[in-house]
Scaffold this active site. Sequence first.
Site, mmCIF file in Angstrom:
data_model
loop_
_atom_site.group_PDB
_atom_site.id
_atom_site.type_symbol
_atom_site.label_atom_id
_atom_site.label_comp_id
_atom_site.label_asym_id
_atom_site.label_seq_id
_atom_site.Cartn_x
_atom_site.Cartn_y
_atom_site.Cartn_z
ATOM 1 N N THR A 156 0.721 -0.967 0.225
ATOM 2 C CA THR A 156 0.223 0.029 -0.136
ATOM 3 C C THR A 156 0.794 0.989 0.186
ATOM 4 O OG1 THR A 156 0.045 0.009 2.691
ATOM 5 C CG2 THR A 156 -1.973 -1.018 1.228
ATOM 6 N N HIS A 157 0.858 2.323 -0.748
ATOM 7 C CA HIS A 157 1.083 3.513 -0.841
ATOM 8 C C HIS A 157 2.839 3.281 -1.651
ATOM 9 C CE1 HIS A 157 -1.107 4.950 2.081
ATOM 10 N NE2 HIS A 157 -1.284 4.134 2.818
ATOM 11 N N GLU A 291 5.353 0.684 -21.372
ATOM 12 C CA GLU A 291 4.891 2.016 -21.730
ATOM 13 C C GLU A 291 3.869 2.242 -22.215
ATOM 14 O OE1 GLU A 291 9.054 3.673 -20.605
ATOM 15 O OE2 GLU A 291 9.276 1.848 -21.590
ATOM 16 N N TYR A 318 -30.751 14.601 -36.938
ATOM 17 C CA TYR A 318 -28.480 14.517 -36.787
ATOM 18 C C TYR A 318 -27.670 16.141 -37.369
ATOM 19 C CZ TYR A 318 -24.718 13.786 -40.165
ATOM 20 O OH TYR A 318 -23.476 13.321 -40.402
ATOM 21 N N LYS A 326 -16.133 8.548 -35.565
ATOM 22 C CA LYS A 326 -15.819 8.184 -35.934
ATOM 23 C C LYS A 326 -14.362 7.924 -36.051
ATOM 24 C CE LYS A 326 -19.185 7.498 -39.762
ATOM 25 N NZ LYS A 326 -19.835 9.060 -38.895
HETATM 26 N N1 ARG Z 1 -20.636 10.952 -43.685
HETATM 27 C C1 ARG Z 1 -21.915 10.856 -42.742
HETATM 28 C C2 ARG Z 1 -22.045 10.712 -41.269
HETATM 29 O O1 ARG Z 1 -20.545 10.675 -41.024
HETATM 30 C C3 ARG Z 1 -22.967 10.243 -43.854
HETATM 31 C C4 ARG Z 1 -24.256 11.182 -42.563
HETATM 32 C C5 ARG Z 1 -24.670 11.865 -43.373
HETATM 33 N N2 ARG Z 1 -25.319 13.178 -44.011
HETATM 34 C C6 ARG Z 1 -26.522 13.869 -44.312
HETATM 35 N N3 ARG Z 1 -27.402 14.701 -43.519
HETATM 36 N N4 ARG Z 1 -25.553 14.614 -45.037
HETATM 37 O O2 ARG Z 1 -22.230 11.374 -40.615
#
Ligand code: ARG
Length: 465
Positions: A156-157, A291, A318, A326
């Site tokens: 510990t520590h 590392e 959206y 992504k």
């Molecule tokens: N390449 C876009 C994305 O990854 C796809 C969806 C595009 N949709 C739009 N309404 N422009 O989100």
Amino acid sequence: MSNRMWGGRFGSGPDDIMEEINASIGFDQRLFAQDIRGSLAHAEMLVAQGIISAEDGASISQGLTQILAEINAGEFTFSRALEDIHMNIEARLAELIGPTAGRLHTARSRNDQVATDFRLYVRDTLDHLAAQISTLMGVLVTKAEAHADTIMPGFTHLQPAQPVSFGHHILAYVEMLSRDHSRLMDARKRMNESPLGAAALAGTGFDIDRHATAQALGFDAPTGNSMDSVSARDFALEALSAAAICATHLSRLAEEIVVYTTPNFGFFTLPDAFSTGSSIMPQKRNPDAAELIRAKSGRIIGSLTGLFIVMKGLPLAYSKDMQEDKEGVFNALDSLSLCLAAMAGMMDTLGVDKTAMHQAASKGYSTATDLADWLVREAGLPFRDAHHATGALVAMAEDKACLLDELSLDDMQSVNASITQGIFDVLSVENSVKSRTSYGGTAPDNVRTMVAKWQAWLKATEAAQ
Ligand code: ARG
């Protein structure tokens, strides 16, 4: 040229910089398999519902299958002008089968398409990561079994505290990894609903069958709200947080490898295959992989933070901001996969210096608690008094530069007259470890019981994978 997918009302094409900032093909091309899977399921459903003809459906499917083969063979040319994976594939489909390709996009939008592709990708990756976690757990359980009786100092520590079984220490990571595994599976369960058919945000007037596409893609059900379907990214946040926690566990184990391979500790040695040398200091053996695992947890945690910040201010439904979901996810999940593989490799081949560990466990008066417990149990002292008397004995041993069990009985009795020869039974590190038989404690027999439990768990998990 104006864009052929949505260029009806545009007079001219985009500025070069507009194209550069807008395009995602550089990174979303890795969704090609999921995109084609989704399109095949969509086309089949459109045929079944009588929305497109069987003949058109067949040529769409044929074209998509050919595109899949072309991409797999490295023969597909991705174009930045076509922005993303969805439009790259659709444009190639048009080259292959002509205007019929345009029927595929009936009753869907890129918004539900990308949400579907990304869910499929994350789901596939979670399955892969979970399998890697159980592989690493298997390596650790085997190590733990071999080292149930190996004694090391527990800290510990980072100060020697009480001796423990090295197998027990290793099994602590097995517990952590089993929770990581279960977190990934939980995330998978919650995300396994199909957004396909939510279209742009409001659903569609075509008589589609979302249950059919959901089933074809291995989802448990279609999502229940079209606006949520295209704007939810909490599945990615959840996958990233599970990944970040797992990376944090790997980082702690990596840190221990770094520390315990230093000659100052000398508990572990890494084989040549997992060590690097120094270009100037010939004696060096560096634990670079450990590392880097420690460091990569930083980028994984960073990806989680990044996506939180992208998402937190977005109105429904959206927004293009979501295209930025992504790269962080790809990078984080790739990194975790690499870290799991490297950790399994290192732990499988790790050398363990039992003598160095045993010596270190004996140093630092690590059985002082056992001495105090003996005074409580055998001499009836209240624990606080026993703690005090033991402190005096440790000070005496320090003065004489000896271990606790090297003090004479006379020395012991000068501190507390009720001490007898029996005390020497609890002062060895072996007896100390053996005595910790409480549930979850470090006694080697407990370790063996837990090893058996984990072996059964691994067998059942492997069978279910
Ligand atoms: N390449 C876009 C994305 O990854 C796809 C969806 C595009 N949709 C739009 N309404 N422009 O989100």
